[in-house]
Enzyme design. Sequence first.
Site, PDB file in Angstrom:
ATOM      1  N   ASP A   1       0.844  -1.201   0.000  1.00  0.00           N
ATOM      2  CA  ASP A   1       0.000   0.000   0.000  1.00  0.00           C
ATOM      3  C   ASP A   1       0.879   1.250   0.000  1.00  0.00           C
ATOM      4  O   ASP A   1       0.372   2.366  -0.066  1.00  0.00           O
ATOM      5  CB  ASP A   1      -1.017  -0.013   1.150  1.00  0.00           C
ATOM      6  CG  ASP A   1      -0.363  -0.134   2.512  1.00  0.00           C
ATOM      7  OD1 ASP A   1       0.884  -0.171   2.585  1.00  0.00           O
ATOM      8  OD2 ASP A   1      -1.114  -0.188   3.515  1.00  0.00           O
ATOM      9  N   SER A   2       2.209   1.050  -0.005  1.00  0.00           N
ATOM     10  CA  SER A   2       3.115   2.165  -0.279  1.00  0.00           C
ATOM     11  C   SER A   2       2.886   2.671  -1.704  1.00  0.00           C
ATOM     12  O   SER A   2       3.422   3.707  -2.090  1.00  0.00           O
ATOM     13  CB  SER A   2       4.577   1.738  -0.097  1.00  0.00           C
ATOM     14  OG  SER A   2       4.859   0.601  -0.889  1.00  0.00           O
TER      15      SER A   2
ATOM     16  N   ASP B   1      -0.704  -6.131  -0.123  1.00  0.00           N
ATOM     17  CA  ASP B   1      -1.152  -5.559   1.150  1.00  0.00           C
ATOM     18  C   ASP B   1      -2.678  -5.524   1.196  1.00  0.00           C
ATOM     19  O   ASP B   1      -3.327  -5.220   0.179  1.00  0.00           O
ATOM     20  CB  ASP B   1      -0.649  -4.117   1.267  1.00  0.00           C
ATOM     21  CG  ASP B   1       0.560  -4.000   2.175  1.00  0.00           C
ATOM     22  OD1 ASP B   1       0.650  -4.772   3.150  1.00  0.00           O
ATOM     23  OD2 ASP B   1       1.402  -3.126   1.909  1.00  0.00           O
TER      24      ASP B   1
ATOM     25  N   LYS C   1      -0.667  -9.483   2.807  1.00  0.00           N
ATOM     26  CA  LYS C   1       0.063  -8.983   3.978  1.00  0.00           C
ATOM     27  C   LYS C   1      -0.850  -8.058   4.759  1.00  0.00           C
ATOM     28  O   LYS C   1      -1.638  -7.309   4.159  1.00  0.00           O
ATOM     29  CB  LYS C   1       1.324  -8.231   3.535  1.00  0.00           C
ATOM     30  CG  LYS C   1       2.081  -7.569   4.693  1.00  0.00           C
ATOM     31  CD  LYS C   1       3.475  -7.121   4.311  1.00  0.00           C
ATOM     32  CE  LYS C   1       3.563  -5.743   3.705  1.00  0.00           C
ATOM     33  NZ  LYS C   1       2.993  -4.666   4.549  1.00  0.00           N
TER      34      LYS C   1
ATOM     35  N   GLU D   1      -1.023  -5.571   8.581  1.00  0.00           N
ATOM     36  CA  GLU D   1      -0.224  -4.932   9.633  1.00  0.00           C
ATOM     37  C   GLU D   1      -0.825  -5.187  11.010  1.00  0.00           C
ATOM     38  O   GLU D   1      -2.050  -5.196  11.168  1.00  0.00           O
ATOM     39  CB  GLU D   1      -0.156  -3.416   9.386  1.00  0.00           C
ATOM     40  CG  GLU D   1       0.552  -3.048   8.102  1.00  0.00           C
ATOM     41  CD  GLU D   1       0.691  -1.536   7.909  1.00  0.00           C
ATOM     42  OE1 GLU D   1       0.295  -0.759   8.814  1.00  0.00           O
ATOM     43  OE2 GLU D   1       1.194  -1.140   6.846  1.00  0.00           O
TER      44      GLU D   1
ATOM     45  N   GLU E   1       9.607  -3.631  10.379  1.00  0.00           N
ATOM     46  CA  GLU E   1       9.923  -2.307   9.814  1.00  0.00           C
ATOM     47  C   GLU E   1      10.386  -1.356  10.919  1.00  0.00           C
ATOM     48  O   GLU E   1       9.727  -1.225  11.957  1.00  0.00           O
ATOM     49  CB  GLU E   1       8.692  -1.734   9.100  1.00  0.00           C
ATOM     50  CG  GLU E   1       8.989  -0.364   8.491  1.00  0.00           C
ATOM     51  CD  GLU E   1       7.966   0.119   7.469  1.00  0.00           C
ATOM     52  OE1 GLU E   1       6.998  -0.612   7.170  1.00  0.00           O
ATOM     53  OE2 GLU E   1       8.146   1.250   6.964  1.00  0.00           O
TER      54      GLU E   1
HETATM   55  O1  KIV Z   1       3.657  -1.067   1.602  1.00  0.00           O
HETATM   56  C1  KIV Z   1       4.852  -1.386   1.626  1.00  0.00           C
HETATM   57  O2  KIV Z   1       5.635  -1.100   0.721  1.00  0.00           O
HETATM   58  C2  KIV Z   1       5.332  -2.142   2.775  1.00  0.00           C
HETATM   59  C3  KIV Z   1       6.802  -2.401   2.858  1.00  0.00           C
HETATM   60  C4  KIV Z   1       7.485  -1.172   3.269  1.00  0.00           C
HETATM   61  C5  KIV Z   1       7.107  -3.537   3.738  1.00  0.00           C
HETATM   62  O3  KIV Z   1       4.573  -2.511   3.609  1.00  0.00           O
END
Ligand code: KIV
Length: 295
Positions: free
Chosen positions: A74-75, A113, A143, A145, A212
């Site tokens: 989600d970056s 994510d 993924k 969090e 992280e």
């Molecule tokens: O969204 C992302 O890019 C991440 C990484 C920084 C692990 O969660």
Amino acid sequence: MSITNEPVPSSAGSAGEPKLTLYNGSTGTGRRVTVRDLALAKQRGERWPMLTAYDAMTAGVFDEAGIPVLLVGDSAGDNHLGYSNTVPVTVEELITLSGAVVRGTRRALIVSDLPFGSYQSSPRQALETGTRFMKEAGVGAVKLEGGRRVVHQVEALVQAGIPVMAHIGLTPQSVNVLGGYRVQGRGEEEAERLLADAKALEAAGAFAVVLELVPAELAEQVTELLHVPTVGIGAGAGCDAQVQVWTDMAGMTPGNAPKHAKKYADLRAVLTGAAREFAADVVAGAFPAPENSFH
Ligand code: KIV
């Protein structure tokens, strides 16, 4: 694909299985990387790289380079979609990007994510969202969090057949609670909390844990404690794997990259130069040349 037919050492699976070297710099041909390959790599003590990807073409480049795991993070919010952080990213946006990354690759395990607000309220919500990513985008894993507060979500996903990569330490979706992008797990109490979170996530079935912005010594402790791989970002060299946001790694991010990132290219300068050269050629009448024209 970088699979050779060397027999696997007895500690790394049943005898005679093809051995996967997760990274050897090329794509080769064959099947996609699986979560089991990552477990075997941990047993062999083999480190591996992971990059983010948000589109088919860039993902294809990383796949050809042999990167075994690509994260549609989600970056994408701040590195692809023009938001100021990850919070506004929607399920629809990330499913679209994830589908593109899956279509642009042949070998990498694609992990997506689950965006902010799409899994926190209940295991059922997590399962519904995870199912959409698997069915609509075709990813191999998701993924999410959080530590112990999301273990029921992790259990529900894994029991339903959806591999889960966990993410603790600095969790950017909680930036508004954490009060900024700061190192997590400093001090005895916080470190104990992080270790307990990591253990709980492994017990819930997570196949890997992202750490992280965690002190390197603590990340090393977590890595030794867990049987599943740890994936570090700003967590020192002791993790089993390392992940970077590709735009930081390749020098596309404007301004200064974060301290934990290393710039392996200056793509922003290369693209700026190419755009300026193209523009100058157009203005001068030098493009298109006869070889770029049809008669
Ligand atoms: O969204 C992302 O890019 C991440 C990484 C920084 C692990 O969660």
